[in-house]
Design a protein around this motif. Structure first.
Motif, PDB file in Angstrom:
ATOM      1  N   PHE A 107       0.858  -1.180   0.000  1.00  0.00           N
ATOM      2  CA  PHE A 107       0.000   0.000   0.000  1.00  0.00           C
ATOM      3  C   PHE A 107       0.892   1.225   0.000  1.00  0.00           C
ATOM      4  CE2 PHE A 107      -2.900   3.180   1.762  1.00  0.00           C
ATOM      5  CZ  PHE A 107      -4.086   2.869   1.115  1.00  0.00           C
ATOM      6  N   GLY A 108       0.578   2.199  -0.879  1.00  0.00           N
ATOM      7  CA  GLY A 108       1.426   3.374  -0.946  1.00  0.00           C
ATOM      8  C   GLY A 108       0.738   4.550  -1.597  1.00  0.00           C
ATOM      9  N   THR A 109       1.524   5.518  -2.039  1.00  0.00           N
ATOM     10  CA  THR A 109       0.980   6.793  -2.516  1.00  0.00           C
ATOM     11  C   THR A 109       1.324   7.091  -3.968  1.00  0.00           C
ATOM     12  OG1 THR A 109       2.940   7.952  -1.667  1.00  0.00           O
ATOM     13  CG2 THR A 109       1.025   7.770  -0.191  1.00  0.00           C
ATOM     14  N   LEU A 110       1.868   6.111  -4.682  1.00  0.00           N
ATOM     15  CA  LEU A 110       2.249   6.313  -6.079  1.00  0.00           C
ATOM     16  C   LEU A 110       1.234   5.635  -6.989  1.00  0.00           C
ATOM     17  CD1 LEU A 110       4.410   7.349  -8.101  1.00  0.00           C
ATOM     18  CD2 LEU A 110       5.501   5.100  -7.876  1.00  0.00           C
ATOM     19  N   ALA A 111       0.639   6.403  -7.909  1.00  0.00           N
ATOM     20  CA  ALA A 111      -0.333   5.847  -8.856  1.00  0.00           C
ATOM     21  C   ALA A 111       0.387   5.033  -9.916  1.00  0.00           C
ATOM     22  CB  ALA A 111      -1.139   6.969  -9.500  1.00  0.00           C
ATOM     23  N   LYS A 112      -0.022   3.775 -10.056  1.00  0.00           N
ATOM     24  CA  LYS A 112       0.553   2.897 -11.077  1.00  0.00           C
ATOM     25  C   LYS A 112      -0.583   2.254 -11.861  1.00  0.00           C
ATOM     26  CE  LYS A 112       4.360   1.511  -7.990  1.00  0.00           C
ATOM     27  NZ  LYS A 112       5.042   0.345  -7.376  1.00  0.00           N
ATOM     28  N   LYS A 119      -4.032   5.385 -15.438  1.00  0.00           N
ATOM     29  CA  LYS A 119      -2.762   6.093 -15.588  1.00  0.00           C
ATOM     30  C   LYS A 119      -2.742   7.320 -14.687  1.00  0.00           C
ATOM     31  CE  LYS A 119      -4.166   8.982 -19.530  1.00  0.00           C
ATOM     32  NZ  LYS A 119      -3.783   9.438 -20.883  1.00  0.00           N
ATOM     33  N   ASP A 120      -1.526   7.762 -14.406  1.00  0.00           N
ATOM     34  CA  ASP A 120      -1.294   9.046 -13.751  1.00  0.00           C
ATOM     35  C   ASP A 120      -1.195  10.098 -14.846  1.00  0.00           C
ATOM     36  OD1 ASP A 120      -0.269  11.305 -12.450  1.00  0.00           O
ATOM     37  OD2 ASP A 120       1.012  10.110 -11.130  1.00  0.00           O
ATOM     38  N   ASN A 121      -2.046  11.090 -14.789  1.00  0.00           N
ATOM     39  CA  ASN A 121      -2.082  12.110 -15.838  1.00  0.00           C
ATOM     40  C   ASN A 121      -1.007  13.182 -15.675  1.00  0.00           C
ATOM     41  OD1 ASN A 121      -4.349  10.918 -17.147  1.00  0.00           O
ATOM     42  ND2 ASN A 121      -5.659  11.796 -15.556  1.00  0.00           N
ATOM     43  N   GLN A 122      -0.236  13.111 -14.602  1.00  0.00           N
ATOM     44  CA  GLN A 122       0.887  14.030 -14.367  1.00  0.00           C
ATOM     45  C   GLN A 122       0.442  15.490 -14.262  1.00  0.00           C
ATOM     46  OE1 GLN A 122       3.831  12.675 -13.671  1.00  0.00           O
ATOM     47  NE2 GLN A 122       3.016  10.642 -14.131  1.00  0.00           N
ATOM     48  N   ASN A 123      -0.811  15.691 -13.871  1.00  0.00           N
ATOM     49  CA  ASN A 123      -1.324  17.053 -13.692  1.00  0.00           C
ATOM     50  C   ASN A 123      -2.152  17.175 -12.416  1.00  0.00           C
ATOM     51  OD1 ASN A 123      -3.609  15.648 -14.350  1.00  0.00           O
ATOM     52  ND2 ASN A 123      -4.180  16.896 -16.124  1.00  0.00           N
ATOM     53  N   GLY A 124      -1.889  16.273 -11.472  1.00  0.00           N
ATOM     54  CA  GLY A 124      -2.650  16.264 -10.227  1.00  0.00           C
ATOM     55  C   GLY A 124      -3.898  15.410 -10.291  1.00  0.00           C
ATOM     56  N   THR A 125      -4.091  14.676 -11.402  1.00  0.00           N
ATOM     57  CA  THR A 125      -5.247  13.799 -11.539  1.00  0.00           C
ATOM     58  C   THR A 125      -4.810  12.415 -11.990  1.00  0.00           C
ATOM     59  OG1 THR A 125      -5.723  14.250 -13.885  1.00  0.00           O
ATOM     60  CG2 THR A 125      -6.664  15.773 -12.236  1.00  0.00           C
ATOM     61  N   ILE A 126      -5.703  11.450 -11.802  1.00  0.00           N
ATOM     62  CA  ILE A 126      -5.510  10.103 -12.331  1.00  0.00           C
ATOM     63  C   ILE A 126      -6.726   9.718 -13.154  1.00  0.00           C
ATOM     64  CG2 ILE A 126      -3.968   9.267 -10.525  1.00  0.00           C
ATOM     65  CD1 ILE A 126      -6.417   8.011  -9.146  1.00  0.00           C
ATOM     66  N   ARG A 164      -9.988  11.658 -11.688  1.00  0.00           N
ATOM     67  CA  ARG A 164     -10.146  12.040 -10.280  1.00  0.00           C
ATOM     68  C   ARG A 164      -8.946  12.869  -9.813  1.00  0.00           C
ATOM     69  NH1 ARG A 164     -15.367  10.809  -8.514  1.00  0.00           N
ATOM     70  NH2 ARG A 164     -15.859   8.609  -8.900  1.00  0.00           N
ATOM     71  N   PRO A 165      -9.175  13.838  -8.947  1.00  0.00           N
ATOM     72  CA  PRO A 165      -8.043  14.558  -8.351  1.00  0.00           C
ATOM     73  C   PRO A 165      -7.317  13.684  -7.338  1.00  0.00           C
ATOM     74  CG  PRO A 165     -10.103  15.311  -7.394  1.00  0.00           C
ATOM     75  CD  PRO A 165     -10.483  14.376  -8.504  1.00  0.00           C
ATOM     76  N   LYS A 166      -6.022  13.766  -7.330  1.00  0.00           N
ATOM     77  CA  LYS A 166      -5.246  12.988  -6.360  1.00  0.00           C
ATOM     78  C   LYS A 166      -5.525  13.414  -4.927  1.00  0.00           C
ATOM     79  CE  LYS A 166      -1.303  11.931  -9.339  1.00  0.00           C
ATOM     80  NZ  LYS A 166       0.172  12.118  -9.517  1.00  0.00           N
ATOM     81  N   SER A 167      -6.053  14.613  -4.751  1.00  0.00           N
ATOM     82  CA  SER A 167      -6.364  15.081  -3.400  1.00  0.00           C
ATOM     83  C   SER A 167      -7.417  14.213  -2.721  1.00  0.00           C
ATOM     84  CB  SER A 167      -6.844  16.537  -3.439  1.00  0.00           C
ATOM     85  OG  SER A 167      -8.029  16.652  -4.219  1.00  0.00           O
ATOM     86  N   GLN A 168      -8.195  13.449  -3.505  1.00  0.00           N
ATOM     87  CA  GLN A 168      -9.217  12.573  -2.936  1.00  0.00           C
ATOM     88  C   GLN A 168      -8.723  11.143  -2.720  1.00  0.00           C
ATOM     89  OE1 GLN A 168     -12.405  13.093  -5.813  1.00  0.00           O
ATOM     90  NE2 GLN A 168     -13.353  14.687  -4.567  1.00  0.00           N
ATOM     91  N   VAL A 169      -7.466  10.892  -3.038  1.00  0.00           N
ATOM     92  CA  VAL A 169      -6.915   9.544  -2.930  1.00  0.00           C
ATOM     93  C   VAL A 169      -6.323   9.326  -1.542  1.00  0.00           C
ATOM     94  CG1 VAL A 169      -5.134   7.965  -3.771  1.00  0.00           C
ATOM     95  CG2 VAL A 169      -6.447   9.368  -5.400  1.00  0.00           C
ATOM     96  N   VAL A 170      -6.764   8.249  -0.883  1.00  0.00           N
ATOM     97  CA  VAL A 170      -6.167   7.845   0.395  1.00  0.00           C
ATOM     98  C   VAL A 170      -4.859   7.100   0.135  1.00  0.00           C
ATOM     99  CG1 VAL A 170      -6.498   6.482   2.488  1.00  0.00           C
ATOM    100  CG2 VAL A 170      -8.434   7.718   1.479  1.00  0.00           C
ATOM    101  N   GLY A 171      -4.875   6.238  -0.857  1.00  0.00           N
ATOM    102  CA  GLY A 171      -3.681   5.473  -1.194  1.00  0.00           C
ATOM    103  C   GLY A 171      -3.994   4.432  -2.242  1.00  0.00           C
ATOM    104  N   TYR A 172      -2.978   3.653  -2.578  1.00  0.00           N
ATOM    105  CA  TYR A 172      -3.074   2.666  -3.649  1.00  0.00           C
ATOM    106  C   TYR A 172      -2.628   1.306  -3.144  1.00  0.00           C
ATOM    107  CZ  TYR A 172      -2.898   7.031  -6.336  1.00  0.00           C
ATOM    108  OH  TYR A 172      -3.121   8.289  -6.820  1.00  0.00           O
ATOM    109  N   GLY A 173      -3.381   0.268  -3.536  1.00  0.00           N
ATOM    110  CA  GLY A 173      -2.954  -1.100  -3.303  1.00  0.00           C
ATOM    111  C   GLY A 173      -2.253  -1.618  -4.541  1.00  0.00           C
TER     112      GLY A 173
END
Length: 234
Positions: free
Chosen positions: A164-169, A195-202, A219-228
């Motif tokens: 579990f982490g904070t990097l969108a893959k 994908k990570d859109n590299q502009n603060g969104t996925i 979605r904005p990354k600000s709403q993301v708790v994390g990634y499995g």
């Protein structure tokens, strides 16, 4: 969405806190109702504490890691998820193949034992996590994606397994909290990262979004708790 479908949620949050991560890791194991906690956890690639100096323990850990490997790529998982775009729930919030599959699965019996309720309760329950679980089942990636109807437990399973982490893959399982919290207990929703859109969104594929559909979203990354992170084949 991500509401827990049964009323035992708060009691179980306390139970997880008391019993620790081994129980949380076992929560998504396919033999959870028939095996000891450690055995159930290893069905999905859990790392079970052992004596690092004991050759038998090291060999057992290698065996567990091999058993949890899958021959499925992130692209294959996303392809199956994308094939479901447009599937819509009925007016009662049910009628999807994901809810029907989950209600009939062994996992439903296990989560009913954990949460209370009946199999029929899943047929009209919020289904974003059931969609993610169904995709894992259909692709053969369930040992890495896991399966649950409750997003919080699903995220905690990834966390307990150090995935579990904070990097969108691409292909990662993304957990959202609409209030911007980073607390796993605040999770409202789940889907797959495209994908990570590299502009603060996925870009994502999600079930039970919009008006109860499978949709592609940004979605904005600000709403993301994390990634499995499922450990996909390369």
């Amino acid at each position: 969405m991500a509401k827990r479908p049964f009323t035992a949620a708060r009691k179980l949050k306390i139970t997880y806190a008391v019993l620790g991560t081994a129980v949380a890791a076992a929560a998504l194991g396919p033999q959870a109702a028939h095996a000891e906690t450690a055995s159930a956890a290893t069905q999905h690639g859990s790392t079970v504490s052992s004596n690092a100096n004991n050759p038998a323990d090291r060999a057992a850990q290698r065996t567990r890691a091999e058993e949890s490997k899958i021959q499925v790529t992130a692209d294959q998982v996303l392809s199956v998820a994308r094939s479901q775009l447009g599937i819509t729930e009925n007016s009662a919030g049910g009628g999807t193949p994901y809810q029907r599959w989950y209600a009939d699965s062994q996992r439903a019996a296990e989560t009913i034992a954990r949460d209370g309720g009946t199999p029929a309760g899943y047929l009209n329950a919020p289904w974003c996590a059931m969609f993610v679980s169904w995709v894992g089942e259909k692709t053969g990636a369930r040992p890495q994606i896991g399966w649950d109807a409750w997003t919080v437990a699903h995220a905690k399973w990834f966390k307990a397994n150090d995935r579990f982490g904070t990097l969108a893959k691409p292909g990662s399982v993304v957990f959202f909290a609409w209030n911007g919290s980073k607390d796993l207990d605040s999770i409202n929703h789940v889907g797959f990262v495209v994908k990570d859109n590299q502009n603060g969104t996925i870009s994502t594929i999600e079930g039970n979004t919009g008006n109860g559909k499978v949709e592609e979203r940004v979605r904005p990354k600000s709403q993301v708790v994390g990634y499995g992170y499922p450990e996909y084949a390369t």
